[in-house]
Design a protein around this motif. Structure first.
Motif, PDB file in Angstrom:
ATOM      1  N   PHE A 195      14.699  -1.338  -6.384  1.00 37.64           N
ATOM      2  CA  PHE A 195      13.155  -1.428  -6.084  1.00 37.64           C
ATOM      3  C   PHE A 195      12.559  -1.995  -7.116  1.00 37.64           C
ATOM      4  O   PHE A 195      12.755  -1.783  -8.428  1.00 37.64           O
ATOM      5  CB  PHE A 195      12.799  -0.032  -5.420  1.00 37.64           C
ATOM      6  CG  PHE A 195      12.791   0.992  -6.649  1.00 37.64           C
ATOM      7  CD1 PHE A 195      11.797   1.295  -7.483  1.00 37.64           C
ATOM      8  CD2 PHE A 195      13.781   1.910  -6.836  1.00 37.64           C
ATOM      9  CE1 PHE A 195      11.759   2.177  -8.603  1.00 37.64           C
ATOM     10  CE2 PHE A 195      13.587   2.944  -7.807  1.00 37.64           C
ATOM     11  CZ  PHE A 195      12.577   2.959  -8.638  1.00 37.64           C
ATOM     12  N   THR A 196      11.310  -2.664  -6.762  1.00 37.44           N
ATOM     13  CA  THR A 196      10.223  -3.272  -7.926  1.00 37.44           C
ATOM     14  C   THR A 196       9.030  -2.263  -7.229  1.00 37.44           C
ATOM     15  O   THR A 196       8.840  -2.640  -6.152  1.00 37.44           O
ATOM     16  CB  THR A 196      10.109  -4.584  -7.679  1.00 37.44           C
ATOM     17  OG1 THR A 196      11.622  -5.045  -7.879  1.00 37.44           O
ATOM     18  CG2 THR A 196       9.384  -4.980  -8.717  1.00 37.44           C
ATOM     19  N   ILE A 197       8.397  -1.791  -8.188  1.00 36.92           N
ATOM     20  CA  ILE A 197       6.879  -1.790  -7.998  1.00 36.92           C
ATOM     21  C   ILE A 197       6.040  -2.512  -8.572  1.00 36.92           C
ATOM     22  O   ILE A 197       6.137  -2.914  -9.768  1.00 36.92           O
ATOM     23  CB  ILE A 197       6.702  -0.109  -8.642  1.00 36.92           C
ATOM     24  CG1 ILE A 197       7.410   0.881  -8.089  1.00 36.92           C
ATOM     25  CG2 ILE A 197       5.265   0.179  -8.514  1.00 36.92           C
ATOM     26  CD1 ILE A 197       7.413   2.228  -8.767  1.00 36.92           C
ATOM     27  N   ILE A 198       5.128  -3.020  -7.882  1.00 42.17           N
ATOM     28  CA  ILE A 198       4.104  -4.301  -8.129  1.00 42.17           C
ATOM     29  C   ILE A 198       2.806  -3.717  -8.042  1.00 42.17           C
ATOM     30  O   ILE A 198       2.112  -3.306  -7.036  1.00 42.17           O
ATOM     31  CB  ILE A 198       4.378  -5.533  -7.164  1.00 42.17           C
ATOM     32  CG1 ILE A 198       5.840  -5.648  -7.121  1.00 42.17           C
ATOM     33  CG2 ILE A 198       3.558  -6.457  -7.535  1.00 42.17           C
ATOM     34  CD1 ILE A 198       6.239  -6.629  -5.953  1.00 42.17           C
ATOM     35  N   HIS A 233       7.438   6.025  -8.727  1.00 45.83           N
ATOM     36  CA  HIS A 233       8.851   5.514  -9.209  1.00 45.83           C
ATOM     37  C   HIS A 233       9.837   6.594  -8.917  1.00 45.83           C
ATOM     38  O   HIS A 233      10.948   6.563  -8.746  1.00 45.83           O
ATOM     39  CB  HIS A 233       8.587   5.359 -10.696  1.00 45.83           C
ATOM     40  CG  HIS A 233       9.840   5.013 -11.385  1.00 45.83           C
ATOM     41  ND1 HIS A 233      10.715   5.512 -11.765  1.00 45.83           N
ATOM     42  CD2 HIS A 233      10.208   3.528 -11.836  1.00 45.83           C
ATOM     43  CE1 HIS A 233      11.865   4.962 -12.335  1.00 45.83           C
ATOM     44  NE2 HIS A 233      11.429   3.463 -12.108  1.00 45.83           N
ATOM     45  N   ARG A 234       9.281   8.101  -9.220  1.00 46.85           N
ATOM     46  CA  ARG A 234       9.976   9.362  -9.108  1.00 46.85           C
ATOM     47  C   ARG A 234      10.411   9.422  -7.669  1.00 46.85           C
ATOM     48  O   ARG A 234      11.695   9.686  -7.442  1.00 46.85           O
ATOM     49  CB  ARG A 234       9.444  10.332  -9.532  1.00 46.85           C
ATOM     50  CG  ARG A 234       9.109  10.682 -10.993  1.00 46.85           C
ATOM     51  CD  ARG A 234       8.580  12.158 -11.262  1.00 46.85           C
ATOM     52  NE  ARG A 234       7.014  12.288 -10.884  1.00 46.85           N
ATOM     53  CZ  ARG A 234       6.066  11.847 -11.333  1.00 46.85           C
ATOM     54  NH1 ARG A 234       6.106  11.347 -12.508  1.00 46.85           N
ATOM     55  NH2 ARG A 234       4.969  12.211 -10.863  1.00 46.85           N
ATOM     56  N   GLY A 242       0.696  -1.328   0.013  1.00 48.18           N
ATOM     57  CA  GLY A 242      -0.028   0.077   0.030  1.00 48.18           C
ATOM     58  C   GLY A 242       0.870   1.115  -0.037  1.00 48.18           C
ATOM     59  O   GLY A 242       0.783   2.046   0.749  1.00 48.18           O
ATOM     60  N   ALA A 243       1.736   1.327  -0.938  1.00 47.37           N
ATOM     61  CA  ALA A 243       2.952   2.372  -1.063  1.00 47.37           C
ATOM     62  C   ALA A 243       2.491   3.607  -1.179  1.00 47.37           C
ATOM     63  O   ALA A 243       3.302   4.601  -0.706  1.00 47.37           O
ATOM     64  CB  ALA A 243       3.986   1.720  -1.798  1.00 47.37           C
ATOM     65  N   GLY A 244       1.371   3.893  -1.932  1.00 45.88           N
ATOM     66  CA  GLY A 244       1.050   5.510  -2.413  1.00 45.88           C
ATOM     67  C   GLY A 244       1.948   5.843  -3.255  1.00 45.88           C
ATOM     68  O   GLY A 244       2.483   5.389  -4.015  1.00 45.88           O
ATOM     69  N   THR A 245       2.395   7.011  -2.776  1.00 43.79           N
ATOM     70  CA  THR A 245       3.490   7.795  -3.559  1.00 43.79           C
ATOM     71  C   THR A 245       4.833   7.646  -2.931  1.00 43.79           C
ATOM     72  O   THR A 245       5.670   8.139  -3.372  1.00 43.79           O
ATOM     73  CB  THR A 245       3.170   9.311  -3.574  1.00 43.79           C
ATOM     74  OG1 THR A 245       3.177   9.539  -2.231  1.00 43.79           O
ATOM     75  CG2 THR A 245       1.856   9.438  -4.450  1.00 43.79           C
TER      76      THR A 245
END
Length: 455
Positions: A73-76, A59-60, A19-22
């Protein structure tokens, strides 16, 4: 939250942000790593975020840390619950650290999420508790989890399986309580207190650090160390989690005289049985022939009972018939407690006495669902017992003791049942004193009377 993680890290840190949000929480963790407070040769971050529209910003945010820390890092995207269940079923424990601000939403009993959670032994009713439970199962031994979550899991029957799960799989190391239900999260309609909790996977339980602040400015931050049996009482089968806000025990916890359950006293507390929207066609604005008085929280105040209440938006009476009489009580003395308190109200517990003379010759009374009702086997209490019980419930000590495990706006009958009370004879003595004093009692006088009887 990032400051709660103990240093140093292992050489390789695998971090979960579900639940990373920004990326605010992960960024705070990585900033602490970059500052040298947490040391790791390699950091591998898995950031789960269901909302694809924020992935570019996420990502930024994370990319800014790549030149400061040894970060991959990996965004899932997709469903964290499904992904976590699949990973757990494969037998993997993949993370050393986790930082969470999970979503808050109820899970229906027959939903796909509920069925998935049951596959890995998790039974819970909300997404936030599901995220925490899954995260614990994804952690390596001694893995650290820091989460900001509502306090609602600390008490009540719905969260009992989740409390059991947490206490089985982890040790509670730190709890931070935001005492305000509106200042810490101004943008949200928060109806309960929120906590930050640090859990350590698979470690023996030791003492717990409890810190407090009114809000996220931390201007009045205070911290205390407590033995675990001050957090979860050894004799409590429900394993309610108490959050003491000082090292001092209050009058109730110190008193050997206040040790009786309601069952010991022969007293029952129930939720008011009249659910008005289900009996709408039977309700009357004002009493008339063939009706019974109907009592709402709005009929009660510190000044006493106002019934009937002219101009009230709530009805004052209910028709007596075969459909309604099964929900009514004999006209007698009772003690009632409002089920809901307003945000930031000074007191959580507000008790009042129902006196039969207020209703003339009415044989029956109705109690609406937003009241808790103390009675004896669906019959009234004696006058002195009702007044004594009301006096005790209105003490500052009782309110403080109740707040240690409940951060809700709601006061449930179940919560009142687990509290400890004085003996029946002591309550009657308090009632005689209260009746003799009439309506002249102040909060200071009420609290002093309890201390006097305990001395």
């Amino acid at each position: 939250m990032a400051s709660l993680f103990p240093a140093p890290l292992s050489d390789t840190c695998t971090l979960l942000d579900a639940g990373a949000g920004t990326g605010s929480l992960a960024s705070a963790f990585l900033e602490r790593c970059a500052s040298g407070q947490l040391n790791a040769q390699n950091i591998r971050l898995s950031a789960f975020e269901l909302d694809n529209s924020v992935h570019a910003q996420l990502h930024r945010s994370l990319s800014q840390h790549k030149n400061k820390t040894p970060l991959l890092f990996t965004i899932i995207g997709g469903d964290f619950i499904e992904a976590a269940v699949n990973t757990i079923q494969s037998g993997q424990q993949v993370f050393t650290h986790a930082i969470l601000n999970p979503p808050y939403k109820k899970i229906s009993s027959n939903s796909r999420h509920r069925l998935l959670l049951r596959q890995v032994g998790i039974e819970t009713v909300n997404l936030y508790s599901a995220f925490v439970a899954l995260t614990l199962l994804l952690m390596a031994p001694e893995g650290q989890v820091v989460a900001i979550i509502p306090r609602s899991f600390c008490n009540g029957s719905y969260y009992r399986p989740f409390r059991d799960f947490v206490l089985k799989h982890a040790a509670i190391r730190h709890i931070h309580l935001f005492a305000s239900r509106r200042k810490a999260f101004k943008a949200d309609a928060v109806l309960q207190e929120n906590i930050i909790i640090r859990l350590e996977r698979g470690r023996p339980q030791e003492s717990v650090t409890v810190s407090t602040s009114t809000d996220d400015s931390f201007s009045d931050f205070a911290s205390y160390e407590h033995p675990f049996d001050n957090i979860v009482f050894a004799d409590d089968p429900n394993q309610f989690i108490h959050i003491p806000t000082s090292c001092e025990k209050n009058t109730i916890e110190l008193s050997p005289a206040i040790r009786y359950s309601l069952a010991d006293l022969g007293i029952t507390v129930s939720t008011g049985p009249v659910v008005d929207f289900r009996l709408k066609k039977h309700l009357c604005a004002m009493p008339e022939s063939g009706t019974a008085p109907l009592l709402y929280p709005g009929h009660f105040s510190r000044g006493g009972l106002e019934w009937p209440k002219v101009g009230s938006k709530k009805p004052n009476a209910i028709h007596r018939n075969l459909e309604t009489e099964k929900w009514l009580y004999p006209n007698s003395f009772y003690c009632v407690v409002r089920r809901f308190s307003a945000k930031e109200e000074r007191r959580r517990i507000v008790a009042s006495v129902v006196e039969p003379t207020a209703f003339q010759d009415a044989p029956l009374l109705g109690f609406e669902n937003h009241l808790n009702l103390f009675h004896e086997n669906k019959q009234g209490l004696s006058a002195t017992l009702a007044h004594g019980l009301c006096l005790f419930l209105n003490t500052t000590a009782f309110d403080e003791s109740f707040r240690r495990f409940s951060g809700h706006t709601q006061v449930n009958a179940t919560d009142l049942k687990i509290m400890k009370y004085p003996s029946r004879s002591m309550l009657i003595e308090m009632g005689k004193w209260a009746m003799a004093a009439g309506g002249t009692l102040t909060q200071m006088m009420i609290d002093e009377k309890l201390r006097e009887l305990n001395s």
